[in-house]
Design a protein around this motif. Structure first.
Motif, PDB file in Angstrom:
ATOM      1  N   THR A  87       0.806  -1.227   0.000  1.00 23.07           N
ATOM      2  CA  THR A  87       0.000   0.000   0.000  1.00 23.07           C
ATOM      3  C   THR A  87       0.838   1.275   0.000  1.00 23.07           C
ATOM      4  OG1 THR A  87      -0.120  -0.041   2.423  1.00 23.07           O
ATOM      5  CG2 THR A  87      -1.910  -1.127   1.223  1.00 23.07           C
ATOM      6  N   SER A  88       2.132   1.186   0.230  1.00 21.94           N
ATOM      7  CA  SER A  88       2.942   2.393   0.420  1.00 21.94           C
ATOM      8  C   SER A  88       3.047   3.234  -0.849  1.00 21.94           C
ATOM      9  CB  SER A  88       4.350   2.007   0.866  1.00 21.94           C
ATOM     10  OG  SER A  88       5.176   3.156   0.858  1.00 21.94           O
ATOM     11  N   ALA A  89       2.776   4.539  -0.721  1.00 27.46           N
ATOM     12  CA  ALA A  89       2.971   5.456  -1.834  1.00 27.46           C
ATOM     13  C   ALA A  89       4.457   5.682  -2.107  1.00 27.46           C
ATOM     14  CB  ALA A  89       2.280   6.786  -1.544  1.00 27.46           C
ATOM     15  N   HIS A  90       5.300   5.337  -1.148  1.00 28.42           N
ATOM     16  CA  HIS A  90       6.743   5.430  -1.399  1.00 28.42           C
ATOM     17  C   HIS A  90       7.181   4.320  -2.358  1.00 28.42           C
ATOM     18  CE1 HIS A  90       7.999   8.652   1.343  1.00 28.42           C
ATOM     19  NE2 HIS A  90       7.066   8.208   2.169  1.00 28.42           N
ATOM     20  N   VAL A  91       6.652   3.124  -2.186  1.00 26.35           N
ATOM     21  CA  VAL A  91       7.040   1.995  -3.045  1.00 26.35           C
ATOM     22  C   VAL A  91       6.599   2.235  -4.493  1.00 26.35           C
ATOM     23  CG1 VAL A  91       6.723  -0.488  -3.466  1.00 26.35           C
ATOM     24  CG2 VAL A  91       7.103   0.349  -1.139  1.00 26.35           C
ATOM     25  N   SER A  92       5.447   2.890  -4.655  1.00 23.70           N
ATOM     26  CA  SER A  92       4.991   3.169  -6.021  1.00 23.70           C
ATOM     27  C   SER A  92       5.657   4.417  -6.609  1.00 23.70           C
ATOM     28  CB  SER A  92       3.465   3.321  -6.049  1.00 23.70           C
ATOM     29  OG  SER A  92       3.059   4.408  -5.251  1.00 23.70           O
ATOM     30  N   GLY A  93       6.480   5.095  -5.812  1.00 23.17           N
ATOM     31  CA  GLY A  93       7.194   6.275  -6.317  1.00 23.17           C
ATOM     32  C   GLY A  93       6.350   7.540  -6.289  1.00 23.17           C
ATOM     33  N   ASP A  94       5.305   7.559  -5.467  1.00 25.09           N
ATOM     34  CA  ASP A  94       4.371   8.683  -5.464  1.00 25.09           C
ATOM     35  C   ASP A  94       4.439   9.544  -4.205  1.00 25.09           C
ATOM     36  OD1 ASP A  94       3.094   8.161  -8.005  1.00 25.09           O
ATOM     37  OD2 ASP A  94       2.257   6.371  -7.066  1.00 25.09           O
ATOM     38  N   ALA A  95       5.471   9.377  -3.385  1.00 20.77           N
ATOM     39  CA  ALA A  95       5.550  10.162  -2.144  1.00 20.77           C
ATOM     40  C   ALA A  95       6.998  10.498  -1.827  1.00 20.77           C
ATOM     41  CB  ALA A  95       4.946   9.370  -0.984  1.00 20.77           C
ATOM     42  N   ILE A  96       7.149  11.633  -1.127  1.00 20.37           N
ATOM     43  CA  ILE A  96       8.487  12.040  -0.699  1.00 20.37           C
ATOM     44  C   ILE A  96       8.397  12.589   0.721  1.00 20.37           C
ATOM     45  CG2 ILE A  96       8.309  14.406  -1.602  1.00 20.37           C
ATOM     46  CD1 ILE A  96      11.319  13.872  -2.566  1.00 20.37           C
ATOM     47  N   ASP A  97       9.420  12.295   1.518  1.00 19.10           N
ATOM     48  CA  ASP A  97       9.540  12.865   2.859  1.00 19.10           C
ATOM     49  C   ASP A  97      10.665  13.896   2.806  1.00 19.10           C
ATOM     50  OD1 ASP A  97       7.642  11.015   3.612  1.00 19.10           O
ATOM     51  OD2 ASP A  97       9.080   9.669   4.587  1.00 19.10           O
ATOM     52  N   LEU A  98      10.329  15.140   3.153  1.00 20.06           N
ATOM     53  CA  LEU A  98      11.297  16.225   3.017  1.00 20.06           C
ATOM     54  C   LEU A  98      11.747  16.752   4.367  1.00 20.06           C
ATOM     55  CD1 LEU A  98       9.686  18.338   0.144  1.00 20.06           C
ATOM     56  CD2 LEU A  98      11.740  16.924  -0.029  1.00 20.06           C
ATOM     57  N   GLY A  99      12.944  17.255   4.413  1.00 21.62           N
ATOM     58  CA  GLY A  99      13.458  17.971   5.554  1.00 21.62           C
ATOM     59  C   GLY A  99      14.224  19.171   5.032  1.00 21.62           C
ATOM     60  N   PRO A 100      14.682  20.082   5.852  1.00 23.30           N
ATOM     61  CA  PRO A 100      14.350  20.193   7.272  1.00 23.30           C
ATOM     62  C   PRO A 100      12.920  20.707   7.443  1.00 23.30           C
ATOM     63  CG  PRO A 100      15.621  22.098   6.550  1.00 23.30           C
ATOM     64  CD  PRO A 100      15.500  21.189   5.352  1.00 23.30           C
ATOM     65  N   PRO A 101      12.461  20.942   8.684  1.00 24.14           N
ATOM     66  CA  PRO A 101      11.069  21.386   8.879  1.00 24.14           C
ATOM     67  C   PRO A 101      10.710  22.652   8.090  1.00 24.14           C
ATOM     68  CG  PRO A 101      12.027  20.734  10.981  1.00 24.14           C
ATOM     69  CD  PRO A 101      13.143  20.669   9.963  1.00 24.14           C
ATOM     70  N   GLU A 102      11.714  23.509   7.823  1.00 27.94           N
ATOM     71  CA  GLU A 102      11.408  24.746   7.072  1.00 27.94           C
ATOM     72  C   GLU A 102      10.888  24.434   5.666  1.00 27.94           C
ATOM     73  OE1 GLU A 102      14.696  24.363   8.524  1.00 27.94           O
ATOM     74  OE2 GLU A 102      13.681  25.108  10.322  1.00 27.94           O
TER      75      GLU A 102
END
Ligand SMILES: [Zn+2]
Length: 222
Positions: free
Chosen positions: A156-171
């Motif tokens: 189910t992960s959107a990361h595995v399908s290439g459709d999500a990103i986790d960004l940093g830093p908080p700004e």
């Protein structure tokens, strides 16, 4: 006393010569054919589609294998320190949906004008890597139920399908909270302010209502 028949001897020699020539020809054919089949095996068995962890590649530059449907880079999806949305050769970035990547780059260019940098904490992940993260979350949170508020399954992960990103830093996430809808970049889960996906309709309609956490997302009920 034995009388040899010279004609018969010549005939045997000719047959032996033919056999020798055939043997050499066969050896040459085997030599030509072997590397080709070896190559085929390597390609089909080394995670061309990225769903296996290659122990020799912990997030380093992936191997570009021509123009294929994504994901086209190998690797597991581990992200080296300092990776940005412009690092095509990192599989976690290069295997993302091209439309998501284009939106991220446009936004990153504009955010840079505001002195905000986008760093990739996580992007595309192999199914094996996602499973590893889920296993770690289960032992960290003590139950599958609690872990599922933070980490999806490989299916189910959107990361595995290439459709999500986790960004940093908080700004960077704060910048996107203010401007992301202009690029179709939306926070999806209230408990994950770093996680963004592409919602192209957001440019006109704004980002959709957030889910409190992934357990409320119908996509996670599969
Ligand atoms: Zn995420």
């Amino acid at each position: 006393m034995t009388l040899r028949n010279p004609a018969a001897t010549r005939g045997r020699r000719t047959r032996l010569m033919i056999l020798a020539v055939l043997a050499v020809a066969c050896a040459a054919l085997v030599a030509i054919a072997l590397p080709a089949s070896d190559l085929t095996q390597r390609h089909s068995g080394s995670g061309v589609f990225g769903f296996e962890i290659d122990p020799s590649d912990q997030g380093g530059p992936g191997q570009l294998l021509g123009t294929r449907a994504r994901p086209s880079l190998g690797g597991s999806g581990h992200v080296p320190d300092g990776t940005t949305v412009f690092d095509d050769d990192v599989p976690a970035v290069g295997n993302l949906d091209p439309d998501l990547l284009a939106a991220l780059r446009e936004a990153a260019d504009d955010a840079a004008d505001d002195h905000v940098g986008f760093h990739v904490n996580s992007g595309w992940r192999s199914a094996a890597y996602q499973q590893q993260l889920l296993n770690e979350a289960v032992s960290q949170y003590g139950s599958m139920e609690e872990a599922s508020r933070w980490v999806a399954t490989p299916e189910t992960s959107a990361h595995v399908s290439g459709d999500a990103i986790d960004l940093g830093p908080p700004e960077s996430a704060e910048w996107l909270a203010d401007h992301g809808d202009d690029y179709g970049l939306c926070q999806i889960y209230r408990n994950e302010p770093w996680h963004f996906e592409l919602r192209t309709e957001a440019a006109d309609d704004g980002c959709p209502e957030m889910y409190d956490d992934p357990t409320q997302d119908p996509r996670m009920q599969q």
